[in-house]
Scaffold this motif. Structure first.
Motif, PDB file in Angstrom:
ATOM      1  N   UNK A 174     -11.161   0.084  -4.414  1.00  0.00           N
ATOM      2  CA  UNK A 174     -12.008   0.484  -5.535  1.00  0.00           C
ATOM      3  C   UNK A 174     -11.252   0.499  -6.863  1.00  0.00           C
ATOM      4  N   UNK A 175      -9.952   0.801  -6.812  1.00  0.00           N
ATOM      5  CA  UNK A 175      -9.201   1.012  -8.054  1.00  0.00           C
ATOM      6  C   UNK A 175      -8.412  -0.202  -8.528  1.00  0.00           C
ATOM      7  N   UNK A 176      -8.254  -1.209  -7.673  1.00  0.00           N
ATOM      8  CA  UNK A 176      -7.317  -2.279  -7.977  1.00  0.00           C
ATOM      9  C   UNK A 176      -7.605  -2.982  -9.303  1.00  0.00           C
ATOM     10  N   UNK A 177      -8.869  -3.185  -9.644  1.00  0.00           N
ATOM     11  CA  UNK A 177      -9.208  -3.906 -10.881  1.00  0.00           C
ATOM     12  C   UNK A 177      -9.254  -3.005 -12.104  1.00  0.00           C
ATOM     13  N   UNK A 178      -9.031  -1.706 -11.924  1.00  0.00           N
ATOM     14  CA  UNK A 178      -9.106  -0.802 -13.057  1.00  0.00           C
ATOM     15  C   UNK A 178      -7.870   0.056 -13.237  1.00  0.00           C
ATOM     16  N   UNK A 179      -6.721  -0.415 -12.770  1.00  0.00           N
ATOM     17  CA  UNK A 179      -5.495   0.362 -12.890  1.00  0.00           C
ATOM     18  C   UNK A 179      -5.021   0.416 -14.339  1.00  0.00           C
ATOM     19  N   UNK A 180      -4.435   1.525 -14.759  1.00  0.00           N
ATOM     20  CA  UNK A 180      -3.890   1.619 -16.130  1.00  0.00           C
ATOM     21  C   UNK A 180      -2.734   0.642 -16.329  1.00  0.00           C
ATOM     22  N   UNK A 181      -2.362   0.370 -17.584  1.00  0.00           N
ATOM     23  CA  UNK A 181      -1.232  -0.532 -17.864  1.00  0.00           C
ATOM     24  C   UNK A 181       0.052  -0.040 -17.195  1.00  0.00           C
ATOM     25  N   UNK A 182       0.863  -0.983 -16.738  1.00  0.00           N
ATOM     26  CA  UNK A 182       2.160  -0.724 -16.095  1.00  0.00           C
ATOM     27  C   UNK A 182       2.030  -0.024 -14.745  1.00  0.00           C
ATOM     28  N   UNK A 183       0.821   0.047 -14.236  1.00  0.00           N
ATOM     29  CA  UNK A 183       0.584   0.705 -12.945  1.00  0.00           C
ATOM     30  C   UNK A 183       0.237  -0.343 -11.899  1.00  0.00           C
ATOM     31  N   UNK A 184       0.766  -0.184 -10.706  1.00  0.00           N
ATOM     32  CA  UNK A 184       0.495  -1.145  -9.635  1.00  0.00           C
ATOM     33  C   UNK A 184       0.436  -0.393  -8.306  1.00  0.00           C
ATOM     34  N   UNK A 185      -0.024  -1.099  -7.286  1.00  0.00           N
ATOM     35  CA  UNK A 185      -0.080  -0.542  -5.934  1.00  0.00           C
ATOM     36  C   UNK A 185       0.818  -1.365  -5.025  1.00  0.00           C
ATOM     37  N   UNK A 186       1.738  -0.697  -4.349  1.00  0.00           N
ATOM     38  CA  UNK A 186       2.635  -1.369  -3.406  1.00  0.00           C
ATOM     39  C   UNK A 186       2.132  -1.110  -1.986  1.00  0.00           C
ATOM     40  N   UNK A 187       1.898  -2.185  -1.251  1.00  0.00           N
ATOM     41  CA  UNK A 187       1.424  -2.028   0.126  1.00  0.00           C
ATOM     42  C   UNK A 187       2.582  -1.603   1.030  1.00  0.00           C
ATOM     43  N   UNK A 188       2.373  -0.517   1.773  1.00  0.00           N
ATOM     44  CA  UNK A 188       3.394   0.002   2.681  1.00  0.00           C
ATOM     45  C   UNK A 188       3.107  -0.331   4.142  1.00  0.00           C
ATOM     46  N   UNK A 189       2.066  -1.129   4.380  1.00  0.00           N
ATOM     47  CA  UNK A 189       1.740  -1.519   5.745  1.00  0.00           C
ATOM     48  C   UNK A 189       0.794  -0.535   6.420  1.00  0.00           C
ATOM     49  N   UNK A 190       0.482  -0.818   7.674  1.00  0.00           N
ATOM     50  CA  UNK A 190      -0.417   0.041   8.439  1.00  0.00           C
ATOM     51  C   UNK A 190       0.369   1.184   9.077  1.00  0.00           C
ATOM     52  N   UNK A 191      -0.229   2.379   9.020  1.00  0.00           N
ATOM     53  CA  UNK A 191       0.407   3.566   9.591  1.00  0.00           C
ATOM     54  C   UNK A 191      -0.623   4.390  10.337  1.00  0.00           C
ATOM     55  N   UNK A 192      -0.190   4.948  11.444  1.00  0.00           N
ATOM     56  CA  UNK A 192      -1.053   5.851  12.207  1.00  0.00           C
ATOM     57  C   UNK A 192      -0.957   7.240  11.603  1.00  0.00           C
ATOM     58  N   UNK A 193      -2.084   7.778  11.191  1.00  0.00           N
ATOM     59  CA  UNK A 193      -2.129   9.127  10.651  1.00  0.00           C
ATOM     60  C   UNK A 193      -2.322  10.115  11.802  1.00  0.00           C
ATOM     61  N   UNK A 194      -2.064  11.405  11.560  1.00  0.00           N
ATOM     62  CA  UNK A 194      -2.184  12.387  12.649  1.00  0.00           C
ATOM     63  C   UNK A 194      -3.612  12.727  13.037  1.00  0.00           C
ATOM     64  N   UNK A 195      -4.559  11.791  12.880  1.00  0.00           N
ATOM     65  CA  UNK A 195      -5.921  12.047  13.338  1.00  0.00           C
ATOM     66  C   UNK A 195      -6.330  11.122  14.472  1.00  0.00           C
ATOM     67  N   UNK A 196      -5.437  10.242  14.900  1.00  0.00           N
ATOM     68  CA  UNK A 196      -5.622   9.396  16.090  1.00  0.00           C
ATOM     69  C   UNK A 196      -6.691   8.330  15.924  1.00  0.00           C
TER      70      UNK A 196
END
Length: 423
Positions: free
Chosen positions: A51-73
């Motif tokens: 939802x946010x990728x096309x509206x990020x503020x200047x100098x802001x980016x998202x780094x993908x950290x891969x898939x992770x299992x959260x503690x909700x199974x």
């Protein structure tokens, strides 16, 4: 003093509000995402990132950290980190489930409600004085799901790991040590008993064993006691339809899901009750357009009450929404067992019908206890002890008092307040 290092998690979806407070699956998922991060790190879920990728503020980016299992199974979450010149960029690995020794199985559906029970179980096992907690209750109460999610919450408390041992397929208690050894990844050595290998492997470990479905191999309870005695830092979380009767045991009866009062009818109010939320969520899985409306809400609420808040029964009933609207389903609930069938094919056979869940417990009884159970069926609305003795044991050949105690212990009948006042 050192500055306070604040971490943040960003997720997106529809939250539920009750008495001015937010709650529900969205908030739970956000909390799980927050739990795997580090101080000053900002984590973003895949939904929020999209939802946010096309509206990020200047100098802001998202780094993908891969898939992770959260503690909700649930299924792994693709996690992103917010990048900005004024924020730290490098952090240790995320503290997700994959980073720890554990074999907790994935769950195909969201865990709904039970926040209070989950918190109490986790608090019990955080207490160094509590070594063994047994979740008890009738079949279909959701003991396994609750145990799994409690185990996921306890990963940080047990640095040597959390190991899940499914025992439902066993009928011989002598095989339990081998099942535990297999779950721990131990190789069997010729001439060496599995119980000895397990005791040695667990000695000095701060590890949690999750023993699921112990009722049909209850004779293995002394083995569990031996493990606790030989490893003072070991924790055990067990699920069983009857207690293990060990000195270290803290029994936690798993209650039904919360039910709406008879006078509650609006969809907004009813969705605050766990039984109704479960029905709606499972109904949407088989009929995508299903929603709780002013027209069907009263029927859904009554179905939940008729089924006593039992998760398995509610899930089986909700699956029928594929064919029957709630009002029609309610009208056919007079004969519950024939209707409540058709559970998922990948579920254990005992969980595919309500009759199967009851039979699983019934088969664990002695012949005399089964006889008493059948005779108690004539009491549709319950009975006092005197009436049970007259009707269920006219020949005087049964131990009614002991039999009732065992049926209560197996969660096949329920003791209500007031019975102790009877002479």
């Amino acid at each position: 003093s050192d500055p306070l290092r604040v971490r943040m998690a960003i997720h997106a979806g529809e939250a539920m509000v009750h008495n001015g407070e937010y709650h529900g699956p969205l908030l739970n998922r956000s909390a799980r995402l927050l739990a795997i991060g580090h101080g000053t790190q900002i984590l973003v879920s895949e939904t929020a990132a999209t939802l946010a990728r096309d509206g990020l503020p200047p100098e802001t980016d998202l780094r993908e950290l891969g898939e992770h299992r959260l503690p909700d199974l649930l299924e792994p979450e693709c996690v992103f980190q917010l990048i900005h010149p004024e924020l730290p960029a490098d952090f240790p690995p995320l503290r997700s489930l994959a980073a720890r020794l554990q074999n907790l199985p994935h769950q195909a559906t969201a865990f709904l409600g039970r926040e209070h029970d989950l918190a109490r179980i986790v608090a019990l096992l955080h207490d160094p004085a509590v070594r063994l907690v047994t979740l008890t209750g009738p079949g279909g109460t959701g003991k396994t799901r609750l145990a799994l999610h409690a185990a996921a919450e306890l990963l940080d408390a047990f640095p040597d790991g959390v190991v899940f041992v499914p025992l439902a397929a066993l009928t011989d208690a002598a095989l339990v040590p081998s099942a535990v050894a297999g779950a721990l990844g131990l190789r069997e050595a010729a001439g060496r008993p599995p119980a000895e290998a397990v005791r040695e492997a667990l000695a000095g470990k701060r590890l949690l064993l999750v023993l699921d479905n112990l009722e049909q191999v209850i004779a293995a309870a002394p083995f569990v006691g031996e493990l606790l005695a030989s490893s003072p830092t070991l924790g055990v979380l067990a699920t069983s339809r009857l207690p293990l009767r060990l000195r270290a045991e803290r029994e936690y009866p798993v209650p039904p899901l919360t039910l709406p009062p008879v006078n509650a009818a609006s969809p907004e109010v009813l969705l605050h009750y766990e039984a109704v939320r479960l029905f709606v969520e499972r109904a949407q899985a088989v009929r995508a357009g299903f929603t709780l409306t002013p027209q069907n809400a009263p029927a859904v609420a009554e179905i939940s009450r008729r089924l006593d808040g039992l998760p398995l029964a509610i899930e089986l009933a909700a699956a029928r929404v594929r064919v029957f609207p709630p009002a029609t389903l309610l009208a056919r609930l007079e004969k519950r067992l024939p209707l409540l069938t058709g559970g998922p094919r990948d579920a254990p056979a005992r969980q595919q019908t309500l009759r199967g869940a009851i039979a699983w417990s019934y088969d664990l009884l002695t012949s005399a206890e089964q006889t008493l159970s059948r005779r108690l069926a004539v009491f549709a609305g319950g009975a006092a002890l005197g009436a049970v003795e007259v009707v269920a044991d006219p020949e005087g050949e049964l131990d009614v008092f002991g039999g009732l105690d065992r049926l209560v212990e197996h969660n096949l009948i329920r003791q209500e307040a007031g019975i102790e006042a009877e002479p």
